[in-house]
Design an enzyme around this catalytic site. Sequence first.
Site, PDB file in Angstrom:
ATOM      1  N   GLY A 125     -16.527  43.612  69.687  1.00  0.00           N
ATOM      2  CA  GLY A 125     -15.366  44.429  70.034  1.00  0.00           C
ATOM      3  C   GLY A 125     -15.797  45.509  71.000  1.00  0.00           C
TER       4      GLY A 125
ATOM      5  N   SER B 284     -16.367  49.261  72.707  1.00  0.00           N
ATOM      6  CA  SER B 284     -16.997  50.478  72.163  1.00  0.00           C
ATOM      7  C   SER B 284     -15.956  51.315  71.431  1.00  0.00           C
ATOM      8  CB  SER B 284     -17.613  51.313  73.289  1.00  0.00           C
ATOM      9  OG  SER B 284     -18.664  50.605  73.903  1.00  0.00           O
ATOM     10  N   GLY B 285     -16.339  51.796  70.236  1.00  0.00           N
ATOM     11  CA  GLY B 285     -15.422  52.599  69.447  1.00  0.00           C
ATOM     12  C   GLY B 285     -14.459  51.802  68.604  1.00  0.00           C
TER      13      GLY B 285
ATOM     14  N   GLY C 215     -15.147  50.212  65.910  1.00  0.00           N
ATOM     15  CA  GLY C 215     -15.445  50.384  64.488  1.00  0.00           C
ATOM     16  C   GLY C 215     -16.477  49.420  63.945  1.00  0.00           C
ATOM     17  N   LYS C 216     -17.269  48.799  64.841  1.00  0.00           N
ATOM     18  CA  LYS C 216     -18.260  47.807  64.406  1.00  0.00           C
ATOM     19  C   LYS C 216     -19.349  48.456  63.552  1.00  0.00           C
ATOM     20  CE  LYS C 216     -19.312  46.688  68.621  1.00  0.00           C
ATOM     21  NZ  LYS C 216     -18.441  47.680  69.295  1.00  0.00           N
ATOM     22  N   THR C 217     -19.928  49.526  64.064  1.00  0.00           N
ATOM     23  CA  THR C 217     -20.986  50.210  63.313  1.00  0.00           C
ATOM     24  C   THR C 217     -20.431  50.828  62.036  1.00  0.00           C
ATOM     25  OG1 THR C 217     -22.234  50.657  65.345  1.00  0.00           O
ATOM     26  CG2 THR C 217     -22.745  52.016  63.431  1.00  0.00           C
TER      27      THR C 217
ATOM     28  N   GLU D 139     -26.787  46.199  67.593  1.00  0.00           N
ATOM     29  CA  GLU D 139     -27.123  46.434  69.006  1.00  0.00           C
ATOM     30  C   GLU D 139     -28.635  46.521  69.179  1.00  0.00           C
ATOM     31  OE1 GLU D 139     -24.817  46.308  71.123  1.00  0.00           O
ATOM     32  OE2 GLU D 139     -22.965  47.155  70.368  1.00  0.00           O
TER      33      GLU D 139
END
Length: 585
Positions: free
Chosen positions: A361, A363-364, A366-368, A491
């Site tokens: 998805g 950046s931002g 909500g993956k992390t 990442e």
Amino acid sequence: MKVIRLIRLKKFFWVGLFLSIISSVLGVIVPLYIKNIIDLKNIFKSTLSLSFLSKLVTILVLQTVISAMGNFLISREGERQIADIRNLLQTHLIHLPIPFFDNQESGQLSSRVINDSVLVKNFITGVVPEFITSLITTIGTFIVLFLLDWKLSLLIFLIFPLDALITIPLGNYEEKLTVKSQKSLSDLTGIVTESLRNIRAVKLSEAEENVLVKFGKKLRLLYKLSVKNEAVYAVISPIQSLVSFVLIVSVLLYGGYRVQQSTLTIGSLTSFLIYFYQVIGPINTIADFYTNYKQTKGAVAKIIEILHEKPEKYIVGSSKLKISKPYSLSVRNLCFSYDKKMVLEKVNVDFPAKKKIAIVGSSGAGKTTLVNLITRLYNPNAGSIMLNGIDSKKIDLSQWRSMFGVVSQENYIISGTIYDNLVFGLKNLPSNDEINNAIKIANLSTFLSSLRRGVHEIVGEQGLKLSGGQRQRLQIARAYLKDPDFLILDEATSNLDADSEKKVSLALKEVMKGKTIIAIAHRLSTIIDSDKIYFLDNKTIAASGTHEQLLRSVPKYRNFVKEQFLKTNISGKESKNVGRSLPGL
């Protein structure tokens, strides 16, 4: 008192306090012997006088020895207390949840552990014992004084309350100043810590002046607060001196008149003066106690606040659940928000055993955050995370996290040696063969052979002596030694050059064998071989499937891939095979 609740005093403190009390009692007796000696005629020829002198010397020596022993035991206990308080704070801090640290500065927290704990120790093992012994000395002295001559004693007794009328309001004011001073000191510590930790960024950005200006503002504020504190002390000290002077003059004038009238002996007047000098210090200590207490109370307010924070929820005392392998993980209707801002909403993801599952998805997206929820660094607002159908909340937190290994773009390298980093967090130390195998799999053998001290080489703060690729491979070796059931790649190769990425990717392939992989990446070469890809968009899972399936059926995913391909194609890092998998490129 809240301050007292921080302390667990042991027998050495109480023994030392008892000895100090005995020393105080002996101190009350001494002037009586002096009075008796002075009032006797033929002092140096009288057998009774010599007896009094020998007893006086014995008491003085005994008082000195007992006082020294008491002070040592109390001081020794004080050093143990400061160690215990720091350990209590650090232990509590280390078990607090991540959201607590999101709103704190590490420098300020360090100041609480190091600086504020000293104030608590000084109060408990310095101010409190002195207050108790001073109270006993004062009470005992006044009892003896009233027995000697109640009129002269009443004169002394009536003057001291004047001291309290001034020192108590000043103590209240000082408490407020202390709270502000400790906050200012913590801010200053934070600035120093941050600037030194990021000294390379400071120099490369030519930000020395900015750092010094920021530091100067906090330093000036602390200076002003310190000056106000000193002003309070500057007022209190002369007041106490004035009270003492008034008492001396009053005792001499009235006592001298009484001697002339033959209603008071010279020995009694002398003992009165000795008692006065002996009690003035303890009385000032008693008067200062309130000020010191208010100061300490203000200083430890943040310590109490930290200790009131609830730690992460471990299932204490329970045995580990026996969950049969292989493990499969599932996320159901997961919702999460930061400061009332919704980040994830009704997210559903499955991680079958020994499969590679990717979360992609923009950046931002909500993956992390999703990874942080899976590893239980954060608690979801709603929904559940299940392991083989068992809710994660029913599984002890330490047991849960033992199942996960993380290789992240974040710098998870600690200060110390390469060996320290390899065994960091491991419950059982690996053998030399296991360490060598981990080094080989992580493709670190050539690098380590070039180092004079090998695995015992110092890596520097946050691994500054290592390259980005070496830091990543060191994390991979650590993950291999942990041997987790789930390997999270967050990442893991995003910040590496092409050569380092190739070495890290080869190392990852070895570590990934037989494990469930949770991969988060922008770089398409790291996700196209996933068994399943979940496309995170607009706070939820917009689609899922293989790379080819998503390309064909999900326009947003296709646009996402195209953007990522163009970005990485410019840098020359992306695999040509990725371009072929995207029609039209």
